[in-house]
Enzyme design. Structure first.
Site, PDB file in Angstrom:
ATOM      1  N   GLU A   1     -69.536 -30.866  17.265  1.00 16.48           N
ATOM      2  CA  GLU A   1     -68.599 -31.733  17.983  1.00 16.48           C
ATOM      3  C   GLU A   1     -67.193 -31.144  17.975  1.00 16.48           C
ATOM      4  OE1 GLU A   1     -69.722 -33.956  19.718  1.00 16.48           O
ATOM      5  OE2 GLU A   1     -71.619 -34.589  18.843  1.00 16.48           O
ATOM      6  N   GLY A   2     -66.446 -31.394  19.051  1.00 18.80           N
ATOM      7  CA  GLY A   2     -65.133 -30.808  19.231  1.00 18.80           C
ATOM      8  C   GLY A   2     -64.002 -31.601  18.597  1.00 18.80           C
ATOM      9  N   PHE A   3     -62.816 -31.050  18.711  1.00 20.84           N
ATOM     10  CA  PHE A   3     -61.603 -31.580  18.085  1.00 20.84           C
ATOM     11  C   PHE A   3     -61.312 -33.016  18.530  1.00 20.84           C
ATOM     12  CE2 PHE A   3     -56.778 -31.507  17.880  1.00 20.84           C
ATOM     13  CZ  PHE A   3     -56.698 -31.540  16.499  1.00 20.84           C
ATOM     14  N   ASN A   4     -61.404 -33.286  19.823  1.00 23.32           N
ATOM     15  CA  ASN A   4     -60.995 -34.587  20.341  1.00 23.32           C
ATOM     16  C   ASN A   4     -62.049 -35.661  20.144  1.00 23.32           C
ATOM     17  OD1 ASN A   4     -58.244 -34.142  21.667  1.00 23.32           O
ATOM     18  ND2 ASN A   4     -59.435 -32.406  22.403  1.00 23.32           N
TER      19      ASN A   4
ATOM     20  N   LEU B   1     -57.400 -28.579  33.127  1.00 23.02           N
ATOM     21  CA  LEU B   1     -58.462 -27.889  33.848  1.00 23.02           C
ATOM     22  C   LEU B   1     -59.431 -27.285  32.836  1.00 23.02           C
ATOM     23  CD1 LEU B   1     -59.621 -26.839  36.512  1.00 23.02           C
ATOM     24  CD2 LEU B   1     -58.055 -24.882  36.347  1.00 23.02           C
ATOM     25  N   ARG B   2     -60.539 -27.981  32.604  1.00 26.02           N
ATOM     26  CA  ARG B   2     -61.536 -27.520  31.636  1.00 26.02           C
ATOM     27  C   ARG B   2     -62.444 -26.487  32.288  1.00 26.02           C
ATOM     28  NH1 ARG B   2     -63.932 -29.792  26.980  1.00 26.02           N
ATOM     29  NH2 ARG B   2     -65.289 -28.200  26.106  1.00 26.02           N
TER      30      ARG B   2
ATOM     31  N   PHE C   1     -60.705 -34.263  25.844  1.00 32.07           N
ATOM     32  CA  PHE C   1     -59.332 -33.751  25.865  1.00 32.07           C
ATOM     33  C   PHE C   1     -58.498 -34.562  26.863  1.00 32.07           C
ATOM     34  CE2 PHE C   1     -55.821 -31.023  26.882  1.00 32.07           C
ATOM     35  CZ  PHE C   1     -55.621 -30.175  25.790  1.00 32.07           C
TER      36      PHE C   1
END
Length: 436
Positions: free
Chosen positions: A61-64, A300-301, A396
């Site tokens: 899982e990511g930061f956000n 912009l991902r 994000f």
């Protein structure tokens, strides 16, 4: 009063107190540490013992998303502290999959690197993991490893349930010769656990409270692993927003973001009407209060989203075609781009939009704060733009939208996302408006 009468009263007093204590200990529905209520005896109320709740998350899982899980667990601690004395232990950060900078994918980033710990403590008591080691030592009493129920598929009927079961998949822990369990534990080799349990769980965060108050009531420290399994107790309500508002960024990162806004984007809090009260509990503004700086911002991902969400992520050309009308509409002097796009893609965008700009951290800042710190600076700059447009289903972008709600922007200039190349128009993000 004679000595005999005094002795008789004392004996009666201690018999009553002993009886009350015995009854409380025999009742399995009561906490082992719940204080005896003895107002009639005028002996005061005992203070609950201090307990520690730790949590961990699926490594992928990511930061956000991790910030979102923090709010779920913090809300859980707040609910339990109505009767108990829990302190939430903040798990060290990193290394994370999305942190790509070569040589900086390290672990053990403390929370104070990224967030204001004093602000978090205004919602629930929190401490860094290293402080927990100082207070408690390196041994955790119980690890509760959450998993989904085997074979369960959502059929339209949601039912909350939790039970201790066999492990469906091999967990990241193993029992050693000394009887203790060892695993990742954020890279701290001395840390171990006395007991390990697999729990199948389906429901909101509060579903674990009965277990913590009965089956594991003797544990002073409990680690809930795979905490992302638990859902928000009350998503989007006042309590959710209290937890979110307390999650303020560390001041050094805010200062760096503000310096970039001032020097490169002609943006200040006074001019943008985005000044925050020092105490989040005292900050309350109406939608439309904030104006924002004379620039628009876009998240912009790219990278993995080009494969996992290819229909929703526009090409560089299509991105420019969507941003150009916004530049004209809002008379923007600059377009700030927060993106994981490689340099060559950003340079391509600048061919269409020469006023596009991005934050490039000095080497010393990147070394100290890593990709997590740079992400926060990007989000802070996006949060202060006159208009923001994000990427579909990106956490994000979600976090930026929440930040703009806190600052008081109109939802029309906040809850927007870019459309994919094959989409003439696309569904815009749900408007989760702030509640006080």
């Amino acid at each position: 009063m004679s000595n005999l009468v005094v002795w008789i009263l004392c004996i009666i007093y201690f018999i009553c107190l002993s009886s009350l204590t015995s009854t409380a200990n025999d009742d399995q529905d009561l906490f082992a540490f719940e204080p005896v209520r003895a107002q009639s005896l005028n002996v005061g109320t005992a203070k609950p013992r201090k307990r520690y709740l730790l949590y961990s998350i699926n490594p992928g899982e990511g930061f956000n998303l991790r910030r979102d899980v923090y709010m779920r667990v913090a809300s859980l601690v707040k609910m339990m502290n109505d009767k108990e004395d829990w302190t939430l232990v903040l798990p060290p950060w990193g290394p994370l999959y999305h942190w790509k900078t070569e040589g900086l994918k390290r672990d053990k980033y403390l929370w104070k690197t990224f967030f204001d710990i004093q602000s978090l403590n205004l919602y629930v008591p929190v401490i860094e993991f290293e402080d927990f080691l100082t207070e408690n030592g390196p041994v955790i009493d119980d690890v509760l490893y959450l998993q989904h129920f085997e074979g369960d598929r959502f059929t339209g009927h949601f039912e909350e349930k939790i039970e201790e079961t066999e492990c469906i998949e091999a967990p990241r822990y193993s029992k050693h010769a000394d009887g203790k369990y060892r695993g990742w534990f954020w890279g701290y080799e001395r840390v171990a656990a006395k007991n390990f349990h697999c729990l199948s769980a389906q429901g909101f965060a509060a579903i674990v409270i009965p277990a913590l108050r009965s089956n594991y009531s003797k544990a002073r420290s409990v680690l809930i692993d795979r905490a992302e399994t638990l859902l928000h107790n009350r998503y989007g309500d006042e309590d959710y927003w209290q937890a979110r508002r307390s999650l303020r960024f560390a001041k050094p990162l805010i200062d760096m973001g503000d310096a970039f806004r001032r020097d490169r984007l002609d943006s200040t809090d006074d001019g943008d009407i985005t000044t925050l009260h020092p105490d989040w509990r005292d900050h309350q503004v109406k939608p439309g209060h904030a104006i924002g700086g004379p620039y628009i911002a876009a998240h912009l991902r790219r990278r993995d989203f080009l494969y996992g969400h290819r229909d929703d992520v526009p090409s560089i050309n299509r991105t420019a075609l969507q941003l150009l009308p916004l530049i004209e509409k809002y008379k923007a002097k600059k377009v700030f781009i927060a993106s994981d796009a490689p340099d060559e893609e950003f340079e391509e965008l600048k061919l269409y939009i020469p006023i596009a700009i991005r934050y490039v951290p000095p080497k010393e800042i990147l070394k100290k704060y890593g990709d997590g710190g740079v992400a926060i600076i990007d989000q802070w700059i996006c949060a202060h733009a006159r208009y923001f447009v994000g990427t579909s289903v990106s956490t994000f972008s979600f976090r930026i939208q929440e930040e703009r709600e806190i600052l008081g922007f109109d939802p029309d200039v906040t809850f927007n996302r870019l459309c994919g190349d094959k989409q003439e128009s696309c569904e815009q993000p749900a408007r989760w408006k702030i509640r006080y």
